[in-house]
Design an enzyme around this catalytic site. Structure first.
Site, PDB file in Angstrom:
ATOM      1  N   HIS A 235      43.196  40.466  45.782  1.00  0.00           N
ATOM      2  CA  HIS A 235      43.443  41.900  45.621  1.00  0.00           C
ATOM      3  C   HIS A 235      42.946  42.740  46.794  1.00  0.00           C
ATOM      4  O   HIS A 235      42.973  43.971  46.722  1.00  0.00           O
ATOM      5  CB  HIS A 235      42.833  42.420  44.313  1.00  0.00           C
ATOM      6  CG  HIS A 235      43.268  41.647  43.103  1.00  0.00           C
ATOM      7  ND1 HIS A 235      44.562  41.644  42.644  1.00  0.00           N
ATOM      8  CD2 HIS A 235      42.572  40.817  42.274  1.00  0.00           C
ATOM      9  CE1 HIS A 235      44.652  40.870  41.586  1.00  0.00           C
ATOM     10  NE2 HIS A 235      43.463  40.349  41.338  1.00  0.00           N
ATOM     11  N   ARG A 297      42.042  59.886  48.436  1.00  0.00           N
ATOM     12  CA  ARG A 297      41.353  59.857  49.735  1.00  0.00           C
ATOM     13  C   ARG A 297      42.317  59.319  50.780  1.00  0.00           C
ATOM     14  O   ARG A 297      43.439  58.926  50.459  1.00  0.00           O
ATOM     15  CB  ARG A 297      40.128  58.940  49.665  1.00  0.00           C
ATOM     16  CG  ARG A 297      40.473  57.529  49.152  1.00  0.00           C
ATOM     17  CD  ARG A 297      39.318  56.573  49.267  1.00  0.00           C
ATOM     18  NE  ARG A 297      39.537  55.325  48.566  1.00  0.00           N
ATOM     19  CZ  ARG A 297      40.283  54.315  48.988  1.00  0.00           C
ATOM     20  NH1 ARG A 297      40.910  54.414  50.138  1.00  0.00           N
ATOM     21  NH2 ARG A 297      40.419  53.212  48.273  1.00  0.00           N
TER      22      ARG A 297
END
Length: 626
Positions: A235, A297
């Site tokens: 991941h 972000r």
């Protein structure tokens, strides 16, 4: 316009922000821990403030120290970069309450999207398709197990406050669910202070597609098209590209429109990314692309978007935080060519990608655009993420971009810290990647072939032989050359050590000036480091003194790196079986399970839960069963 900016981060993203701020005429303030006292971002900033010990929880994650540093230096604004406090709504509020400008998403948006369960509910209401699964309030192990059984395996456990692959586990069979849940929760608690999770159906042929969005305080929201981040290991993204291969214009319009709806649903301001998971079993189709989460972000992979759009996203962040509108309208944005980014990590693929630490004695990254937070001579410490650089290519076509990036990875030379440069070149050379559309399982499926370090090429051996015979390190080395004479009439044979293995070699037919070979080689303390196709090979003349190096006895479990023991599963006298987990070591923000090499008994245990250990310390000894 902001006049002075404090950057609440470190490494390559801090250097990246400093570069744009300098171009805009904005003064910069760096913060640093003990480990980063001599770091590149500290050297590049106009000012720097020490904020604590090496551990991030005592420095970069202490918001009060960062705000105090801004006040102390007269900085008007704080840019959090990514990671650390970048998606911490409480910190964002504290910054604003201190009268400072927060260069990031509004705290309300961070909260709305910060927890995956709440975000999915909000997205459903906004008409954004979400992945089937469970995001309920009942977090008991029994309820979660029941829901996982109902969803059907494989199922994905995800920390509600997770990110960067942390707090995420794929569970293939029912019997593994509870142990995976325990591991996921422990990692989530340590990384985010929250061990709640959601469950999602594991998608067949999954591709990770994300859309870059940007909002301002004037109500404008635009997208800057999509990125494909499907090449992942555990991941963690490894290679990212924009635009996504195989994305037709109709699907692009639909997914990007959904991303804009998602951003507007939380009154978004600044740079953000809407992440989708696509079931690509029949190609990319709008009806098989589901919302996963929003990152409130800037993303690590933002350079590929910048390359295809010509936009400086950090400049946009600073302008929007200062109250300006987004510089361009949606119709002004278009895709120009293709860009690909590879993440260069300080890790050793041949040892299960264990992080590699130490001084960058030799560091020569290659590429047109290189984002890094280190230079030759700097130290890679065990305290932070192991990414040391990003290599980015941009060309008119995807094929050209792949070829360029492969060349950059092949000629990126690092010593003695291990890197994944060779691993990256193997990915970039695979036909499946060139054809496009690889899914998130690609690395796992092809892992054995991707991590195998090839023998040094014939050209490499020839170059190493030239260097060794022309510049032996000592009189003893000369004696080991079986009577070799530089101007002798005949070719001589000698033993050359390559990565510790003796290889018979012959003196070259033709001697070229040694300088011809040093551009891909480095003189080490014991011989030569020869670089070839992204790999570093340790070359030395054969030596009796080095032929009998001591090694740990069979059954001795050594610490592969400095770290902290966060779980201890055995005690002295316990009987263990092959592959059984003995303990878990945490280092460089990752967990590493140490397992029994064979059936046997634990006869010695030198580790305790919570204890710090040094590299190659004997943590445990397992004696084989009779």
């Amino acid at each position: 316009m902001i006049q002075k900016l404090l950057i609440a981060n470190r490494g390559e993203i801090a250097c990246r922000i400093i570069r744009t701020a300098r171009e805009m005429g904005i003064a910069t303030v760096a913060v640093y821990s003990d480990a980063d006292a001599k770091a590149l971002h500290v050297r590049q900033a106009d000012e720097a403030v020490h904020i604590g010990p090496s551990s991030a929880v005592e420095s970069y994650l202490v918001g009060e120290k960062i705000i105090a540093a801004a006040k102390q230096t007269g900085a008007e604004a704080i840019h959090p970069g990514y990671g650390f406090l970048s998606e911490n709504a409480e910190f964002a509020e504290a910054v604003q309450n201190a009268g400072l400008i927060w260069v990031g998403a509004p705290p309300s948006s961070i909260r709305a999207m910060g927890l995956k369960d709440a975000a999915k509910k909000l997205m459903r209401e906004a008409g954004v398709p979400v992945t089937p699964g469970y995001d309920g309030d009942d977090q008991s192990s029994e309820r979660l197990k029941q829901e996982a059984d109902a969803i059907g395996y494989p199922v994905l456990i995800k920390a509600v406050a997770g990110g960067g692959g942390k707090g995420m586990r794929k569970v293939d069979v029912e019997g593994d669910f509870l142990s995976s849940l325990e591991s996921c929760r422990r990692e989530a608690k340590a990384s985010f202070g929250n061990d709640d999770v959601i469950l999602e159906k594991w998608i067949t042929s999954p591709r990770h597609i994300e859309v870059q969005v940007f909002g301002d305080s004037h109500g404008n929201v635009v997208h800057l098209f999509e990125r494909d981040c499907s090449l992942q290991r555990r991941h963690q993204k490894v290679i990212e590209e924009a635009p996504a291969p195989g994305m037709d214009e109709a699907t692009r319009e639909e997914i990007c429109a959904a991303a804009v709806r998602a951003a507007k649903a939380v009154n978004y301001e600044g740079a953000g990314t809407i992440e989708f998971i696509a079931d690509a079993s029949e190609g990319l189709r709008a009806d098989r692309i589901f919302f996963m989460e929003m990152n409130t972000r800037l993303q690590v992979e933002h350079p590929v978007t910048e390359e295809i759009t010509g936009v400086d996203l950090v400049e946009w962040q600073l302008r929007v935080a200062g109250g300006e509108a987004i510089p361009l309208k949606q119709d002004d944005l278009s895709i120009n060519g293709h860009a690909i980014e590879a993440r260069l990590y300080a890790e050793d693929p041949s040892t299960g990608f264990l992080p590699s630490t130490g001084q960058l004695e030799y560091f020569r990254p290659s590429g047109v655009r290189i984002e890094t937070g280190v230079e030759q001579g700097d130290e890679i410490t065990p305290y932070y993420d192991p990414m040391i650089a990003k290599l980015i290519s941009h060309a008119e076509t995807r094929e050209e971009a792949i070829g360029d990036l492969n060349g950059f990875c092949c000629t990126t030379d690092v010593w003695p810290v291990k890197t994944n440069a060779g691993f990256l070149t193997k990915i970039l050379e695979r036909d499946e990647f060139w054809e496009g559309g690889v899914d998130t399982t690609f690395i796992a499926v092809h892992l054995d072939g991707l991590i195998l370090k090839p023998p040094l090429s014939e050209d490499g051996l020839d170059a190493a032989a030239n260097l060794l015979v022309q510049a032996p390190r000592s009189e003893d080395d000369k004696l080991k050359m079986s009577g070799f004479r530089l101007n002798g009439p005949n070719r001589e044979t000698f033993l050359m050590m390559v990565d510790g293995e003796p290889i018979p070699a012959e003196t070259p037919d033709t001697f070229y000036p040694a300088a011809d070979y040093w551009w891909r080689a480095h003189r080490t303390k014991t011989g030569i480091a020869k670089f070839d196709a992204g790999y570093a090979y340790e070359i030395a003349l054969w030596s009796e003194r080095g032929s009998g190096a001591a090694s740990a006895a069979d059954g001795a479990i050594l610490a592969p790196m400095p770290g902290k023991v966060i779980a201890l599963d055995v005690a002295e006298g316990d009987t263990v079986t092959t592959g059984q987990r003995l303990m878990v070591l945490e280092a460089m923000k990752m967990e590493h399970a140490l397992t029994a090499p064979f059936d046997g008994t634990v006869t010695e245990l030198n580790a305790s839960e919570g204890g710090q250990v040094q590299v190659e310390a004997v943590l445990c000894v397992v004696e084989p069963a009779e």
